[in-house]
Structure formats: structure tokens, C-alpha cells
Write a protein that holds these residues in place. Structure first.
Motif: not given
Length: 207
Positions: A16-32
Motif C-alpha cells: 500500500m505504501i507506493p500507492i499512497g506515495v503515488a497519490i501524494n505526489v500526483v496531488a502535490y504536483q497538480l496543486m503546484t
């Protein structure tokens, strides 16, 4: 079912960890890209923490910031904040604080306080209060009103954090409640979110 630091890191929890990391990264980059003053970069952390536990959430939060740091080095020191958020969300889940709408909102406020308390010193000491993010506008406005740097940064992180973290925990809770009973039954903390769904011994839902 035993839970804790040694028990939570099952094979399924680790995947589950890489899935959670991927969600974090996508959300952060989108907001940026959208230049939003919020980040929503802990949604994946909260999802993992809710179903896999606080320590798995802590690892997910830290790794999310490390990956984001490859594109924006400013994110790396704030890994401490994301780790604290993962730990907090996991314990809130453990004590069933994420099972009702009003509890979820209260949990979001608590997470916002934890986020502000851990990120403010980093922002002031390492970056002089300015991180180059959209939220700096709020901090600059507060400074212009005569507030001291520590007060301005804490107020900025708390103000934006309330919006950011409440939205993040609401989104995370919505996703978790959409997970199948079959999957939740395999996670150490998943039974908390199965509610009244009856399961047989094989993990299949009973009609």
C-alpha cells in the motif's frame, strides 16, 4: 487481532505504501501546477494510515515528501510534518475518530494543528518563512499587518492547513469507505470501516 509497530507491516500493508506515495505526489504536483495555496499531498498518507495503521502511514508520509523533493527540494525537510500526519491519522483511525462525519472534521482540525506545529519551525528556521509556494502570499500579508515572523508563519500554516487537511481527510475517508469489504477484511485496521457489512470466513460479503 494484534496491532502495533511490529505487526502492522504486513506484505499487503507494505504494498500500500507506493500507492499512497503515488497519490501524494500526483496531488502535490497538480496543486503546484495550478498554483493553489493548498497541497492535498497527504491524501495517500491518510488512506494508508487509516487501513494499515499509524506506523505504515508514517513511512508513507516520509517517502512521499522524498519523492516530491526530487522535483522540488523544499519538500524534503517537511517530510517530518508528513510523517507526523501519517502517525496522527493512524492513531485517529485506531480510536475510531474517522467513522462519522463530525469526527472526521474534528480529526482534520487536529491534523491541521499537528501539521502547523511541525512545519512552522522548519519554515522559519530553514527558509526564513518563505518557501516559494503560493501560501507565501498569506504570510506576507500577515507580516504587513505588523505580526512577527513566528506568529505570521504559524497563522499561515494553521489557516491554510485547516482547509488543506480537512479536505484531505474527507477525501481519504471517502476513498476508504468505497473500498470493498473483501479488501478491508485483509487490512489490520480495515474492520473499522466495514461497519455493518457482514462477512463470512472467506472474506466474502454475506447478503
Amino acid at each position: 487481532m494484534k496491532r502495533g509497530l511490529k505487526k502492522d507491516f504486513t506484505l499487503l500493508a507494505i504494498t500500500m505504501i507506493p500507492i499512497g506515495v503515488a497519490i501524494n505526489v500526483v496531488a502535490y504536483q497538480l496543486m503546484t501546477i495550478l498554483k493553489m495555496p493548498i497541497y492535498l499531498d497527504v491524501i495517500g498518507t491518510c488512506i494508508v494510515a487509516m487501513v494499515a495503521g499509524p506506523w505504515v502511514g508514517l513511512v508513507t508520509g516520509g517517502l512521499g515528501n522524498v519523492v516530491n523533493g526530487m522535483l522540488n527540494p523544499v519538500s524534503i525537510p517537511f517530510a517530518i510534518t508528513s510523517m507526523a500526519i501519517g502517525l496522527t491519522a493512524g492513531y485517529l483511525s485506531k480510536y475510531r475518530m474517522l467513522v462519522k462525519p463530525w469526527r472526521i472534521i474534528v480529526s482534520g482540525l487536529l491534523i491541521a494543528v499537528v501539521s502547523s506545529a511541525t512545519s512552522s519551525p522548519i519554515q522559519v528556521i530553514l527558509f526564513g518563512g518563505v518557501t516559494g509556494q503560493s501560501g507565501d502570499i498569506v504570510m506576507a500579508t500577515l507580516l504587513a499587518t505588523g505580526k512577527q515572523i513566528w506568529t505570521a508563519v504559524f497563522s499561515q500554516t494553521l489557516l491554510l492547513g485547516v482547509v488543506d487537511k480537512v479536505l484531505a481527510i474527507l477525501a481519504s475517508s471517502l476513498i476508504v469507505y468505497k473500498m470493498t469489504p473483501q479488501f478491508l477484511s485483509k487490512m489490520y485496521y480495515g474492520d473499522i470501516y466495514m461497519r455493518s457489512k457482514k462477512m463470512n470466513r472467506k472474506g466474502d460479503q454475506v447478503k
